[in-house]
Write an enzyme that holds these catalytic residues in place. Structure first.
Site, PDB file in Angstrom:
ATOM      1  N   LYS A   1      -3.871 -10.254  -6.737  1.00 31.75           N
ATOM      2  CA  LYS A   1      -5.110 -10.601  -6.042  1.00 31.75           C
ATOM      3  C   LYS A   1      -6.240  -9.730  -6.564  1.00 31.75           C
ATOM      4  CE  LYS A   1      -5.847  -8.495  -1.566  1.00 31.75           C
ATOM      5  NZ  LYS A   1      -7.163  -8.202  -1.132  1.00 31.75           N
TER       6      LYS A   1
ATOM      7  N   LYS B   1     -10.677  -4.499  -4.860  1.00 32.70           N
ATOM      8  CA  LYS B   1     -11.741  -3.518  -5.108  1.00 32.70           C
ATOM      9  C   LYS B   1     -11.342  -2.419  -6.060  1.00 32.70           C
ATOM     10  CE  LYS B   1     -13.238  -3.632  -0.328  1.00 32.70           C
ATOM     11  NZ  LYS B   1     -12.575  -3.321   0.938  1.00 32.70           N
TER      12      LYS B   1
ATOM     13  N   LYS C   1       0.831  -1.214   0.000  1.00 31.81           N
ATOM     14  CA  LYS C   1       0.000   0.000   0.000  1.00 31.81           C
ATOM     15  C   LYS C   1       0.858   1.255   0.000  1.00 31.81           C
ATOM     16  CE  LYS C   1      -4.267  -1.726   0.599  1.00 31.81           C
ATOM     17  NZ  LYS C   1      -5.639  -1.695   0.961  1.00 31.81           N
TER      18      LYS C   1
HETATM   19  P1  ATP Z   1      -8.387  -2.946  -0.640  1.00 34.97           P
HETATM   20  O1  ATP Z   1      -8.224  -3.144  -2.117  1.00 34.97           O
HETATM   21  O2  ATP Z   1      -9.104  -1.692  -0.231  1.00 34.97           O
HETATM   22  O3  ATP Z   1      -7.165  -3.254   0.164  1.00 34.97           O
HETATM   23  P2  ATP Z   1      -9.317  -5.572  -0.506  1.00 34.97           P
HETATM   24  O4  ATP Z   1     -10.400  -5.842  -1.518  1.00 34.97           O
HETATM   25  O5  ATP Z   1      -7.945  -6.007  -0.773  1.00 34.97           O
HETATM   26  O6  ATP Z   1      -9.399  -4.044  -0.170  1.00 34.97           O
HETATM   27  P3  ATP Z   1     -10.881  -6.136   1.839  1.00 34.97           P
HETATM   28  O7  ATP Z   1     -12.149  -6.038   1.091  1.00 34.97           O
HETATM   29  O8  ATP Z   1     -10.651  -5.168   2.936  1.00 34.97           O
HETATM   30  O9  ATP Z   1      -9.604  -6.214   0.892  1.00 34.97           O
HETATM   31  O10 ATP Z   1     -10.808  -7.586   2.431  1.00 34.97           O
HETATM   32  C1  ATP Z   1     -11.890  -8.105   3.095  1.00 34.97           C
HETATM   33  C2  ATP Z   1     -11.705  -9.542   3.360  1.00 34.97           C
HETATM   34  O11 ATP Z   1     -11.755 -10.249   2.117  1.00 34.97           O
HETATM   35  C3  ATP Z   1     -10.377  -9.907   3.978  1.00 34.97           C
HETATM   36  O12 ATP Z   1     -10.584 -10.958   4.875  1.00 34.97           O
HETATM   37  C4  ATP Z   1      -9.530 -10.341   2.822  1.00 34.97           C
HETATM   38  O13 ATP Z   1      -8.570 -11.278   3.195  1.00 34.97           O
HETATM   39  C5  ATP Z   1     -10.564 -10.952   1.909  1.00 34.97           C
HETATM   40  N1  ATP Z   1     -10.184 -10.769   0.503  1.00 34.97           N
HETATM   41  C6  ATP Z   1     -10.067  -9.601  -0.164  1.00 34.97           C
HETATM   42  N2  ATP Z   1      -9.702  -9.797  -1.436  1.00 34.97           N
HETATM   43  C7  ATP Z   1      -9.597 -11.148  -1.574  1.00 34.97           C
HETATM   44  C8  ATP Z   1      -9.264 -12.013  -2.651  1.00 34.97           C
HETATM   45  N3  ATP Z   1      -8.959 -11.537  -3.836  1.00 34.97           N
HETATM   46  N4  ATP Z   1      -9.279 -13.343  -2.449  1.00 34.97           N
HETATM   47  C9  ATP Z   1      -9.612 -13.859  -1.246  1.00 34.97           C
HETATM   48  N5  ATP Z   1      -9.930 -13.102  -0.188  1.00 34.97           N
HETATM   49  C10 ATP Z   1      -9.926 -11.764  -0.329  1.00 34.97           C
END
Ligand code: ATP
Ligand code: LTN
Length: 333
Positions: free
Chosen positions: A199, A202, A117
């Site tokens: 990964k 969002k 980040k």
């Molecule tokens: P940001 O992009 O703002 O960091 P994010 O989408 O990476 O957000 P969050 O939405 O905050 O992450 O994650 C919420 C939950 O979903 C966490 O437990 C995280 O481990 C899980 N998660 C997020 N993205 C993935 C993914 N691509 N695959 C599996 N689990 C995920």
């Protein structure tokens, strides 16, 4: 009541930093739904974590409430689970300050999410972004959580939480329950459809599927999903990362095993495979989207749930916080 066997406690949260994705669903929310009957569960909307990178205030406010509607639409029963918005329970910030004084600078410097980040937001690397895992530790430890269901990317943060708890317990006697990460077997790391090396996140609209995407958007995104120049639908993470990711999504959406999934597409090419994965996801998300839309329109209902959730959470949080304050030597009020 005292000798009644206490159910194990679960805590987890998601930042309202963007619309929820298939990754957040498969990595986290799906397990939350599966665990809600067996455990005593607390699910949070972690808006204080979201402000570690710059947010639009109106959007943050809207998404924080919409996320509650989506939690419920995914199958979380407000009668069974405590659901609330993190900033409504100030004990999180208070405990985070204290725990920060039991966390090493070096430990935080090793966190992969911070490294990633701070590269993405190189013009705004704040102290909050750096101490983010300490706030997450406070979230978990305030409620004496036994289990933390998260995607694989959050494992390191839960391990740090354990280390902080263990250190504190070592100095002052047992205070915190040591939490364990709970990571799903299928869908722990959903990769971007556009670039299966990253990964699904969002902030990558083309590579990710949002829970609120319409069926035609979902089909378009899967049609464009990166695969490879072969034809066989086989799970091989090293050599076929795109196809393997699609297979994982298919299994998580349908509940099939990898062998069953491969058998479904034996002898067929990607032209059949990709639309079939899209269909599975469309059917998975349709009821969630429809129910979310219905709930988002009912503001008073949502308000009732998050207010009651915050009250209940404050009651539990105060018990831990008071104990911590006494142990470290803060004067009684
Ligand atoms: P940001 O992009 O703002 O960091 P994010 O989408 O990476 O957000 P969050 O939405 O905050 O992450 O994650 C919420 C939950 O979903 C966490 O437990 C995280 O481990 C899980 N998660 C997020 N993205 C993935 C993914 N691509 N695959 C599996 N689990 C995920
Ligand atoms: N860091 C997590 C969100 C999060 C969390 C938590 C998860 C904040 N506090 C407590 C589990 C328990 C993320 O980025 N997904």
């Amino acid at each position: 009541m005292e000798n009644e066997i206490r159910k194990k406690r679960i805590f987890s949260g998601i930042q309202p930093s963007g619309e929820l994705t298939l990754g957040s669903y498969m990595g986290a929310i799906k397990s939350w739904v599966d665990l809600q009957d067996e455990y005593d569960c607390i699910y949070c909307i972690v808006d204080m974590h979201a402000i570690t990178v710059r947010q639009n205030p109106a959007e943050l406010r809207r998404r924080s409430v919409a996320q509650l509607a989506q939690y419920i639409a995914c199958g979380l029963d407000p009668q069974k689970n405590i659901m609330f918005i993190q900033s409504h329970v100030p004990q999180h910030a208070e405990l985070a300050w204290i725990l920060g004084c039991y966390t090493q600078f070096g430990e935080l410097s090793r966190m992969t999410q911070f490294k990633q980040k701070s590269q993405q937001h190189a013009d705004n690397i704040t102290a909050g972004l750096f101490t983010y895992p300490v706030l997450m530790a406070a979230d978990i430890l305030l409620y004496q959580a036994d289990l933390v269901p998260v995607g694989a990317d959050q494992k390191q943060h839960v391990e740090l939480t354990r280390d902080i708890a263990q250190r504190f317990n070592g100095v002052y006697s047992d205070t915190f329950t040591l939490p364990e990460p709970f990571i799903p077997k299928m869908g722990a790391r959903v990769m971007s459809l556009g670039n299966p090396a990253n990964k699904m996140s969002k902030s990558d609209p083309d590579g990710c599927v949002y829970l609120m995407d319409k069926p035609e958007d979902i089909r378009r995104k899967f049609k464009r999903a990166v695969t490879d120049s072969e034809t066989a639908v086989k799970f091989d993470k090293e050599n076929k990362p795109g196809v393997s990711n699609l297979l994982t999504i298919y299994c998580a959406a349908t509940g099939k095993t990898m062998e069953e999934a491969e058998a479904d597409f034996a002898g067929q090419g990607y032209g059949v495979f990709k639309p079939a994965v899209a269909d599975a996801v469309v059917e998975l998300l349709r009821p969630i989207r429809e129910e979310s839309e219905r709930l988002i329109a009912d503001k008073a209902y949502l308000e009732g749930i998050y207010r009651e959730g915050a009250q209940h959470a404050q009651y539990l949080a105060n018990k831990t916080l008071a104990k911590v304050q006494r142990k470290i030597g803060f004067a009684a009020r």
